[in-house]
Scaffold this motif. Structure first.
Motif, PDB file in Angstrom:
ATOM      1  N   ASN A   1     -92.001 -42.443  27.445  1.00  0.00           N
ATOM      2  CA  ASN A   1     -92.330 -41.543  26.427  1.00  0.00           C
ATOM      3  C   ASN A   1     -93.832 -40.895  26.720  1.00  0.00           C
ATOM      4  OD1 ASN A   1     -93.430 -44.095  25.711  1.00  0.00           O
ATOM      5  ND2 ASN A   1     -92.768 -43.637  23.436  1.00  0.00           N
TER       6      ASN A   1
ATOM      7  N   ASP B   1     -87.519 -46.255  17.444  1.00  0.00           N
ATOM      8  CA  ASP B   1     -88.415 -44.956  16.924  1.00  0.00           C
ATOM      9  C   ASP B   1     -89.555 -45.519  16.288  1.00  0.00           C
ATOM     10  OD1 ASP B   1     -86.995 -46.097  14.665  1.00  0.00           O
ATOM     11  OD2 ASP B   1     -86.240 -44.485  13.783  1.00  0.00           O
TER      12      ASP B   1
ATOM     13  N   ASN C   1     -92.648 -44.814  17.535  1.00  0.00           N
ATOM     14  CA  ASN C   1     -93.719 -44.004  18.030  1.00  0.00           C
ATOM     15  C   ASN C   1     -94.856 -45.086  18.745  1.00  0.00           C
ATOM     16  OD1 ASN C   1     -92.816 -41.761  17.018  1.00  0.00           O
ATOM     17  ND2 ASN C   1     -93.550 -42.312  14.980  1.00  0.00           N
ATOM     18  N   GLN C   2     -94.432 -45.792  19.531  1.00  0.00           N
ATOM     19  CA  GLN C   2     -94.996 -46.697  20.267  1.00  0.00           C
ATOM     20  C   GLN C   2     -94.869 -46.611  21.867  1.00  0.00           C
ATOM     21  OE1 GLN C   2     -97.200 -49.638  19.468  1.00  0.00           O
ATOM     22  NE2 GLN C   2     -97.193 -48.347  17.389  1.00  0.00           N
TER      23      GLN C   2
ATOM     24  N   GLY D   1     -98.534 -37.928  19.088  1.00  0.00           N
ATOM     25  CA  GLY D   1     -97.891 -38.836  18.100  1.00  0.00           C
ATOM     26  C   GLY D   1     -97.630 -40.084  18.319  1.00  0.00           C
ATOM     27  N   LEU D   2     -98.038 -40.694  19.486  1.00  0.00           N
ATOM     28  CA  LEU D   2     -97.676 -42.141  20.022  1.00  0.00           C
ATOM     29  C   LEU D   2     -98.984 -42.836  19.648  1.00  0.00           C
ATOM     30  CD1 LEU D   2     -95.635 -41.462  23.170  1.00  0.00           C
ATOM     31  CD2 LEU D   2     -94.860 -41.803  20.958  1.00  0.00           C
TER      32      LEU D   2
END
Length: 123
Positions: free
Chosen positions: A11, A57, A59-60, A99-100
């Protein structure tokens, strides 16, 4: 002899893989604890299948560096190597992770000097 393995969550986008490896190699070599630059062997891969925590989900993301070295180094030497790698990793920003929250990790794994084998072969 150090072998360096870098895994990162897929990601994280547009990661400059060569720049990351080059910077890590320089950080390690600059400790003065590696005899020759060719002793450092590093590789990198994106990890597609992973789970951080209990939810997919959350966001890591992560960048994980594992340095393998031969036995016989002092704790101070191992700490110097991992600290220099970690300092570089924290300063590295050639990737997109909007956003991570990224977990940065560095570890040292010791390999037995007595059983490790290495030879240069000229072809």
């Amino acid at each position: 002899m150090p072998q360096m393995f870098v895994d990162y969550s897929d990601n994280i986008k547009a990661l400059d893989r060569k720049a990351l490896l080059r910077g890590l190699n320089h950080a390690l070599f600059d400790t003065g604890l590696v005899g020759h630059e060719y002793d450092i062997k590093s590789r990198i891969k994106a990890v597609e299948d992973y789970l951080i925590g209990l939810s997919e989900d959350n966001n890591q993301g992560f960048i994980f560096v594992r340095l393998q070295g031969l036995s016989g180094r002092t704790e101070e030497q191992k700490n110097l190597m991992t600290s220099k790698l970690f300092d570089f990793l924290k300063s590295f920003d050639a990737y997109v992770a909007t956003g991570l929250q990224i977990q940065l990790c560095v570890e040292f794994a010791e390999m037995s000097r007595e059983v490790y084998k290495k030879e240069f072969v000229q072809k």
